[in-house]
Scaffold this motif. Structure first.
Motif, PDB file in Angstrom:
ATOM      1  N   PRO A 248       0.814  -1.223   0.000  1.00 55.85           N
ATOM      2  CA  PRO A 248       0.000   0.000   0.000  1.00 55.85           C
ATOM      3  C   PRO A 248       0.842   1.264   0.000  1.00 55.85           C
ATOM      4  CG  PRO A 248      -0.685  -1.513   1.741  1.00 55.85           C
ATOM      5  CD  PRO A 248       0.602  -2.031   1.194  1.00 55.85           C
ATOM      6  N   THR A 249       0.321   2.269  -0.699  1.00 58.14           N
ATOM      7  CA  THR A 249       0.898   3.609  -0.683  1.00 58.14           C
ATOM      8  C   THR A 249      -0.213   4.570  -0.262  1.00 58.14           C
ATOM      9  OG1 THR A 249       2.325   2.993  -2.548  1.00 58.14           O
ATOM     10  CG2 THR A 249       2.143   5.339  -2.031  1.00 58.14           C
ATOM     11  N   PRO A 250      -0.311   4.900   1.054  1.00 60.52           N
ATOM     12  CA  PRO A 250      -1.384   5.771   1.520  1.00 60.52           C
ATOM     13  C   PRO A 250      -1.303   7.161   0.898  1.00 60.52           C
ATOM     14  CG  PRO A 250      -0.266   4.698   3.360  1.00 60.52           C
ATOM     15  CD  PRO A 250       0.561   4.461   2.138  1.00 60.52           C
ATOM     16  N   GLU A 251      -2.445   7.680   0.477  1.00 58.98           N
ATOM     17  CA  GLU A 251      -2.501   9.026  -0.104  1.00 58.98           C
ATOM     18  C   GLU A 251      -2.347  10.058   1.008  1.00 58.98           C
ATOM     19  OE1 GLU A 251      -5.311  11.803  -2.979  1.00 58.98           O
ATOM     20  OE2 GLU A 251      -6.158  10.022  -2.041  1.00 58.98           O
ATOM     21  N   ALA A 252      -1.324  10.881   0.902  1.00 53.35           N
ATOM     22  CA  ALA A 252      -1.051  11.895   1.918  1.00 53.35           C
ATOM     23  C   ALA A 252      -2.241  12.832   2.068  1.00 53.35           C
ATOM     24  CB  ALA A 252       0.198  12.686   1.538  1.00 53.35           C
ATOM     25  N   GLY A 253      -2.608  13.109   3.319  1.00 57.80           N
ATOM     26  CA  GLY A 253      -3.706  14.027   3.596  1.00 57.80           C
ATOM     27  C   GLY A 253      -5.079  13.380   3.583  1.00 57.80           C
ATOM     28  N   GLU A 254      -5.161  12.136   3.105  1.00 57.79           N
ATOM     29  CA  GLU A 254      -6.453  11.455   3.068  1.00 57.79           C
ATOM     30  C   GLU A 254      -6.438  10.151   3.866  1.00 57.79           C
ATOM     31  OE1 GLU A 254      -9.923  10.171  -0.096  1.00 57.79           O
ATOM     32  OE2 GLU A 254      -8.328  11.525  -0.701  1.00 57.79           O
ATOM     33  N   VAL A 255      -5.343   9.414   3.754  1.00 57.22           N
ATOM     34  CA  VAL A 255      -5.230   8.124   4.438  1.00 57.22           C
ATOM     35  C   VAL A 255      -4.051   8.174   5.398  1.00 57.22           C
ATOM     36  CG1 VAL A 255      -4.830   5.655   4.156  1.00 57.22           C
ATOM     37  CG2 VAL A 255      -6.259   6.881   2.506  1.00 57.22           C
ATOM     38  N   GLU A 256      -4.346   7.951   6.673  1.00 55.58           N
ATOM     39  CA  GLU A 256      -3.304   7.962   7.698  1.00 55.58           C
ATOM     40  C   GLU A 256      -2.566   6.631   7.761  1.00 55.58           C
ATOM     41  OE1 GLU A 256      -3.517   8.229  12.484  1.00 55.58           O
ATOM     42  OE2 GLU A 256      -4.420   9.906  11.394  1.00 55.58           O
ATOM     43  N   GLU A 257      -3.321   5.526   7.532  1.00 51.92           N
ATOM     44  CA  GLU A 257      -2.724   4.200   7.667  1.00 51.92           C
ATOM     45  C   GLU A 257      -3.524   3.187   6.852  1.00 51.92           C
ATOM     46  OE1 GLU A 257      -1.719   0.991  11.259  1.00 51.92           O
ATOM     47  OE2 GLU A 257      -2.645   2.914  11.743  1.00 51.92           O
ATOM     48  N   VAL A 258      -2.833   2.163   6.349  1.00 50.13           N
ATOM     49  CA  VAL A 258      -3.471   1.026   5.679  1.00 50.13           C
ATOM     50  C   VAL A 258      -3.090  -0.220   6.474  1.00 50.13           C
ATOM     51  CG1 VAL A 258      -3.700  -0.295   3.538  1.00 50.13           C
ATOM     52  CG2 VAL A 258      -3.248   2.168   3.429  1.00 50.13           C
ATOM     53  N   PHE A 259      -4.081  -1.043   6.786  1.00 54.55           N
ATOM     54  CA  PHE A 259      -3.826  -2.268   7.535  1.00 54.55           C
ATOM     55  C   PHE A 259      -4.779  -3.358   7.052  1.00 54.55           C
ATOM     56  CE2 PHE A 259      -7.126  -0.013   9.751  1.00 54.55           C
ATOM     57  CZ  PHE A 259      -7.963  -0.991  10.271  1.00 54.55           C
ATOM     58  N   THR A 260      -4.589  -4.575   7.546  1.00 51.98           N
ATOM     59  CA  THR A 260      -5.450  -5.682   7.135  1.00 51.98           C
ATOM     60  C   THR A 260      -6.024  -6.395   8.352  1.00 51.98           C
ATOM     61  OG1 THR A 260      -3.621  -7.259   7.005  1.00 51.98           O
ATOM     62  CG2 THR A 260      -4.177  -6.050   4.978  1.00 51.98           C
ATOM     63  N   VAL A 261      -7.159  -7.046   8.133  1.00 43.03           N
ATOM     64  CA  VAL A 261      -7.865  -7.787   9.178  1.00 43.03           C
ATOM     65  C   VAL A 261      -8.132  -9.193   8.646  1.00 43.03           C
ATOM     66  CG1 VAL A 261      -9.999  -7.891  10.532  1.00 43.03           C
ATOM     67  CG2 VAL A 261      -8.935  -5.681  10.061  1.00 43.03           C
ATOM     68  N   PRO A 262      -7.955 -10.227   9.464  1.00 44.66           N
ATOM     69  CA  PRO A 262      -8.176 -11.590   8.983  1.00 44.66           C
ATOM     70  C   PRO A 262      -9.614 -11.841   8.522  1.00 44.66           C
ATOM     71  CG  PRO A 262      -7.059 -11.602  11.114  1.00 44.66           C
ATOM     72  CD  PRO A 262      -7.505 -10.193  10.855  1.00 44.66           C
ATOM     73  N   PHE A 263      -9.743 -12.700   7.535  1.00 46.01           N
ATOM     74  CA  PHE A 263     -11.055 -13.096   7.032  1.00 46.01           C
ATOM     75  C   PHE A 263     -11.909 -13.653   8.165  1.00 46.01           C
ATOM     76  CE2 PHE A 263     -13.959 -16.201   5.107  1.00 46.01           C
ATOM     77  CZ  PHE A 263     -14.576 -15.415   4.141  1.00 46.01           C
ATOM     78  N   SER A 264     -11.292 -14.422   9.060  1.00 50.78           N
ATOM     79  CA  SER A 264     -12.033 -15.045  10.164  1.00 50.78           C
ATOM     80  C   SER A 264     -12.676 -14.008  11.079  1.00 50.78           C
ATOM     81  CB  SER A 264     -11.118 -15.966  10.975  1.00 50.78           C
ATOM     82  OG  SER A 264     -10.021 -15.229  11.498  1.00 50.78           O
ATOM     83  N   HIS A 265     -12.040 -12.843  11.237  1.00 51.99           N
ATOM     84  CA  HIS A 265     -12.614 -11.789  12.081  1.00 51.99           C
ATOM     85  C   HIS A 265     -13.840 -11.177  11.406  1.00 51.99           C
ATOM     86  CE1 HIS A 265     -12.645  -8.745  15.219  1.00 51.99           C
ATOM     87  NE2 HIS A 265     -12.834  -7.836  14.282  1.00 51.99           N
ATOM     88  N   ILE A 266     -13.744 -10.946  10.114  1.00 51.17           N
ATOM     89  CA  ILE A 266     -14.843 -10.334   9.359  1.00 51.17           C
ATOM     90  C   ILE A 266     -16.001 -11.306   9.190  1.00 51.17           C
ATOM     91  CG2 ILE A 266     -15.467  -9.359   7.095  1.00 51.17           C
ATOM     92  CD1 ILE A 266     -13.605  -7.612   8.928  1.00 51.17           C
ATOM     93  N   ALA A 267     -15.718 -12.591   9.040  1.00 53.49           N
ATOM     94  CA  ALA A 267     -16.752 -13.577   8.706  1.00 53.49           C
ATOM     95  C   ALA A 267     -17.581 -14.038   9.901  1.00 53.49           C
ATOM     96  CB  ALA A 267     -16.101 -14.792   8.044  1.00 53.49           C
ATOM     97  N   ASP A 268     -17.175 -13.685  11.117  1.00 49.28           N
ATOM     98  CA  ASP A 268     -17.864 -14.176  12.310  1.00 49.28           C
ATOM     99  C   ASP A 268     -18.767 -13.086  12.912  1.00 49.28           C
ATOM    100  OD1 ASP A 268     -18.708 -15.300  14.674  1.00 49.28           O
ATOM    101  OD2 ASP A 268     -16.698 -15.819  15.387  1.00 49.28           O
ATOM    102  N   PRO A 269     -20.098 -13.253  12.837  1.00 51.94           N
ATOM    103  CA  PRO A 269     -21.009 -12.246  13.401  1.00 51.94           C
ATOM    104  C   PRO A 269     -20.783 -12.003  14.897  1.00 51.94           C
ATOM    105  CG  PRO A 269     -22.237 -13.760  12.003  1.00 51.94           C
ATOM    106  CD  PRO A 269     -20.847 -14.333  12.163  1.00 51.94           C
ATOM    107  N   ALA A 270     -20.215 -12.986  15.617  1.00 55.30           N
ATOM    108  CA  ALA A 270     -19.974 -12.826  17.052  1.00 55.30           C
ATOM    109  C   ALA A 270     -18.923 -11.750  17.349  1.00 55.30           C
ATOM    110  CB  ALA A 270     -19.529 -14.160  17.664  1.00 55.30           C
TER     111      ALA A 270
END
Length: 195
Positions: free
Chosen positions: A130-152
């Motif tokens: 990732p190349t964050p756009e200055a002034g618009e994006v402070e940080e780019v990160f990722t989250v595991p699929f398992s975290h997103i896929a679990d309603p709990a």
């Protein structure tokens, strides 16, 4: 990313659900507004399934400092919300559209700031730095699929906003407080993935 997770995403897109809104809980006053179309890219790394998210710059007019999917409003030059999401992802985080396999779109989410935000589900193929756009994006990160896929991993909380209580979803991950429209859209996806 496992083949099973890819198939889950495709199956999730085939489920019939309606649009969502920041006003779904019925506890926030809805100001009449003509929503502006916007596209956001829910891009999962094809190799490991991690979802790409951004932390928006604190100086932005809309949703400053919040965790967000790359994307933004549809410009006149964009063919549709998918084109807008791909263009914005390139501008915000340097993601080459040639690396992106679009799987489809989910129903639009109406935000309190007056956008009809359409999530575009996609896979990112090949290495991506990732190349964050200055002034618009402070940080780019990722989250595991398992975290997103679990309603709990999602829960409802609230706060006083413009004189009344506003409830919303949150899905914290490590130091990142995923909430509001982004959490609501991801919660909708989690429900589809778990169905």
């Amino acid at each position: 990313m496992t083949r099973h997770a890819r198939e889950q995403l495709i199956r999730a897109l085939s489920q019939a659900t309606g649009p969502s809104s920041d006003f779904d809980f019925g506890d926030s006053p809805q100001v009449p507004v003509t929503p502006r179309p916007a596209g956001v890219l829910a891009a999962f790394d094809a190799a490991d399934g991690r979802l790409i998210l951004t932390k928006r710059a604190s100086s932005l007019r809309h949703h400053p400092g919040q965790i967000a999917l790359p994307g933004g409003k549809v410009d006149p030059s964009d063919a549709d919300v998918t084109a807008a999401a791909l263009r914005e992802a390139r501008e915000e985080i340097g993601l080459d559209p040639a690396q992106v396999e679009v799987l489809g779109t989910m129903p639009a989410h109406h935000t309190v700031t007056g956008f009809d935000m359409t999530p575009v589900l996609a896979l990112v193929h090949g290495p991506f730095t990732p190349t964050p756009e200055a002034g618009e994006v402070e940080e780019v990160f990722t989250v595991p699929f398992s975290h997103i896929a679990d309603p709990a991993n999602f829960r409802v909380t609230g706060r006083i906003w413009r004189g009344s209580r506003r409830n919303y979803y949150i899905a914290p991950y490590g130091p990142y407080y995923i909430w509001g429209a982004t959490a609501r859209v991801l919660h909708s996806l989690a429900l589809r993935l778990s169905a």
